[in-house]
Design a protein around this motif. Structure first.
Motif, short mmCIF file in Angstrom:
data_model
loop_
_atom_site.label_atom_id
_atom_site.label_comp_id
_atom_site.label_asym_id
_atom_site.label_seq_id
_atom_site.Cartn_x
_atom_site.Cartn_y
_atom_site.Cartn_z
N LYS A 1 -2.03 2.43 10.30
CA LYS A 1 -1.50 1.98 11.59
C LYS A 1 -0.42 2.97 11.99
O LYS A 1 0.62 3.07 11.33
N VAL A 2 -0.68 3.71 13.07
CA VAL A 2 0.17 4.84 13.42
C VAL A 2 0.82 4.62 14.78
O VAL A 2 0.15 4.25 15.74
N ALA A 3 2.14 4.87 14.84
CA ALA A 3 2.82 4.87 16.14
C ALA A 3 3.15 6.30 16.51
O ALA A 3 3.74 7.03 15.71
N VAL A 4 2.75 6.71 17.71
CA VAL A 4 3.14 8.04 18.20
C VAL A 4 4.19 7.80 19.27
O VAL A 4 3.94 7.10 20.25
N GLY B 1 10.43 4.31 -0.33
CA GLY B 1 10.80 5.34 0.65
C GLY B 1 9.77 5.58 1.74
O GLY B 1 9.85 6.57 2.47
N TRP B 2 8.77 4.68 1.86
CA TRP B 2 7.72 4.87 2.88
C TRP B 2 7.98 3.98 4.10
O TRP B 2 8.63 2.95 4.00
N VAL B 3 7.43 4.38 5.21
CA VAL B 3 7.56 3.60 6.46
C VAL B 3 6.98 2.20 6.25
O VAL B 3 5.87 2.05 5.74
N ALA B 4 7.75 1.16 6.69
CA ALA B 4 7.27 -0.22 6.52
C ALA B 4 7.34 -0.96 7.85
O ALA B 4 7.50 -2.18 7.87
N GLY B 5 7.27 -0.24 8.95
CA GLY B 5 7.33 -0.88 10.28
C GLY B 5 8.31 -0.14 11.16
O GLY B 5 9.06 0.73 10.69
N MET B 6 8.29 -0.46 12.45
CA MET B 6 9.22 0.21 13.36
C MET B 6 9.81 -0.83 14.31
O MET B 6 9.09 -1.53 15.02
N GLU C 1 13.97 -7.42 21.14
CA GLU C 1 13.64 -6.67 19.92
C GLU C 1 12.40 -7.24 19.21
O GLU C 1 12.24 -8.46 19.15
N PHE C 2 11.56 -6.36 18.71
CA PHE C 2 10.41 -6.81 17.91
C PHE C 2 10.06 -5.70 16.92
O PHE C 2 10.55 -4.57 17.04
N THR C 3 9.26 -6.05 15.91
CA THR C 3 8.86 -5.03 14.92
C THR C 3 7.38 -4.72 15.07
O THR C 3 6.55 -5.62 15.10
N LEU C 4 7.09 -3.42 15.20
CA LEU C 4 5.71 -2.98 15.30
C LEU C 4 5.22 -2.70 13.88
O LEU C 4 5.88 -1.97 13.13
#
Ligand SMILES: Cc1cc2nc3c(=O)[nH]c(=O)nc-3n(C[C@H](O)[C@H](O)[C@H](O)COP(=O)(O)OP(=O)(O)OC[C@H]3O[C@@H](n4cnc5c(N)ncnc54)[C@H](O)[C@@H]3O)c2cc1C
Length: 460
Positions: free
Chosen positions: A280-283, A347-352, A377-380
């Protein structure tokens, strides 16, 4: 004949192409190109030419297509452009040549870009190459960077009889054409390499793995007998947001992500490329580079979001790119801004974390300023974040060259007319001077630099 509309161009089905890296657009065949060429009115006062930064004689090359003299059409284009197959694919024609076409007043403009692409592809498939200078003039010029600025400058100088060497930092030439723009928009070995070979066939030598400022400096090149230097080193230094969590594993700049995919061939199943493609990628960003990164991530198997703080109308990417991205299934989260990247215990991305935005009053760019919507505010839920917020020139060359002036954004200061910098014998152009811009503007600057160098060496 339907004079109001362009002859439609065939494209790969979006559902199929979302899973492969083959070229999206097939281009015109001979019959389609001749039919589209018939729509050109051959205007005496050709407004299309005024929209072309390298002033290709557009009505003349289209007339040759009408006559089925495709080689003649190629020779006309080659007088002004060293990279027609590239430009026919990636130029923003809608705001340049086609934006000025008279046919566009009451219908669709002539498909000038697709016709240019047809001619260049036809020439390549038929082994036609640009004409070489009859003899060398005994002068040596160095060009730094093998992107569109460097290639155009080198090509023009070689046609005038100069011995030109391009020094390229990476192991493959082409600049953004090779490492940035993805394969499905601009095929590398089938198109970019072939156009680079055309420049080489003019006598230009390309030395790869040569980082000017580290392997050798500009002053040392001049001591080695190069009488002039053109700097076309681009703007490859990425920007980041400066939000918490940006150092996490799984956060990339768009440049790094695309370079890994393109140069390390992440898109080929038989290559073991170390790229965390993500599920799941956010650009983050809304320009052409963001669209390229999003569509690449999609093809590598991810669910992809474009996260952009303004609305649809403000998206800086070309309409065609946004349309293609949507067709392929990229999800647009507009009026959304990231505030923090969440990081897991490894250390890895766990949401944005993001906030929703609203558009306020116009800012200095004339676009409405995005402001945070209260309590939004919300978490992607993402595992990979690709930052596509623009780039600036790398200061390596300016910091190692005595007397080379730069702006506060580290852009080299050079004349628009002839590329002359503050240092004698040193010229510059393309993204290194303007900051991130377009292929055709870089080519225009390369040509201006070649003219400037020619005049300088003639008068010396
Ligand atoms: C992903 C992406 C997509 C894009 N899509 C489009 C598009 O569709 N249409 C369009 O018109 N424009 C597009 N652009 C912009 C366009 O590609 C650039 O404006 C253009 O390539 C700039 O050309 P340049 O020759 O100035 O620099 P570059 O293409 O960046 O080439 C510079 C070269 O210099 C080399 N170099 C840098 N430093 C040194 C050094 N110290 N020593 C030796 N070599 C060095 C670099 O490795 C590079 O090869 C895109 C850009 C990106 C990143």
């Amino acid at each position: 004949m339907d004079v109001l509309h362009k002859v439609p161009v065939r494209e790969q089905d979006p559902k199929v192409r979302a899973h492969n890296f083959e070229e999206v657009c097939y281009g015109y065949n001979e019959e389609e190109a001749v039919e589209e060429a018939q729509r050109c009115l051959n205007c005496k006062n050709a407004r299309c030419m005024m929209g072309c930064p390298v002033a290709i004689n557009i009505p003349a090359f289209i007339s040759k297509i009408k006559e089925r003299d495709f080689e003649g059409a190629f020779n006309i284009i080659s007088e002004s452009s060293s990279l027609p197959a590239v430009c026919g694919r990636v130029c923003p024609q809608e705001s340049q040549c086609e934006g000025k076409c008279v046919r566009g007043i009451k219908g669709e403009p002539v498909a000038i870009g697709k016709l240019e692409r047809f001619v260049a592809d036809w020439a390549r498939e038929n082994g036609i190459v640009p004409k070489k200078a009859e003899k060398l003039n005994g002068h040596k010029v160095a060009v730094i960077g093998s992107g569109p600025a460097g290639l155009s400058c080198a090509g023009d100088l070689a046609k005038l009889g100069y011995s030109v060497t391009i020094f390229e930092a990476l192991h493959e030439p082409g600049g953004v054409l090779t490492y940035g723009i993805p394969e499905f928009r601009l095929p590398k070995s089938a198109v970019v390499q072939k156009e680079i070979n055309n420049v080489k066939s003019l006598g230009v030598e390309i030395v790869c793995n040569a980082i000017i400022g580290k392997s050798i400096t500009i002053d040392e090149l001049m001591e080695d007998g190069y009488e002039a230097v053109f700097i076309g080193s681009g703007a490859g230094l990425p920007k980041f947001m400066g939000i918490p969590g940006e150092q996490a594993n799984g956060v990339y700049s768009a440049n790094e992500y695309l370079t890994r995919s393109n140069l390390m061939k992440a898109f080929k199943e038989d290559y073991a490329t170390p790229i965390a493609a993500g599920k799941k990628v956010a650009v983050v960003g809304g320009g052409n580079v963001a669209m390229d990164a999003a569509r690449t991530a999609l093809r590598l198997g991810a669910e992809v979001y474009i996260v952009y703080r303004r609305g649809e109308e403000e998206l800086p990417a070309r309409v065609e790119e946004v349309h293609h991205a949507k067709e392929e299934g990229v999800i647009f989260k507009l009026l959304t801004n990231p505030t923090e990247i969440l990081v897991d215990d490894k250390g890895w991305v766990a949401g944005m974390k993001c906030v929703e935005m609203e558009l306020g009053e116009p800012d200095e760019s004339g676009r409405r300023r995005p402001v945070v919507k209260p309590n939004s505010e919300f978490t992607l839920d993402v595992d990979t974040v690709i930052m596509s917020l623009g780039t600036s020139p790398n200061p390596l060359i300016s910091s190692t060259t005595e007397g080379l002036e730069t702006s506060k954004w580290k852009c080299i200061i050079a004349s628009e007319e002839n590329g002359q910098t503050s240092k004698e014998g040193v010229f510059a152009g393309g993204d290194a001077v303007t900051g991130a811009a377009t292929v055709i503007l870089a080519m225009e600057a390369g040509r201006a630099g070649a003219k400037g160098i020619h005049e300088y060496l003639q008068n010396k």
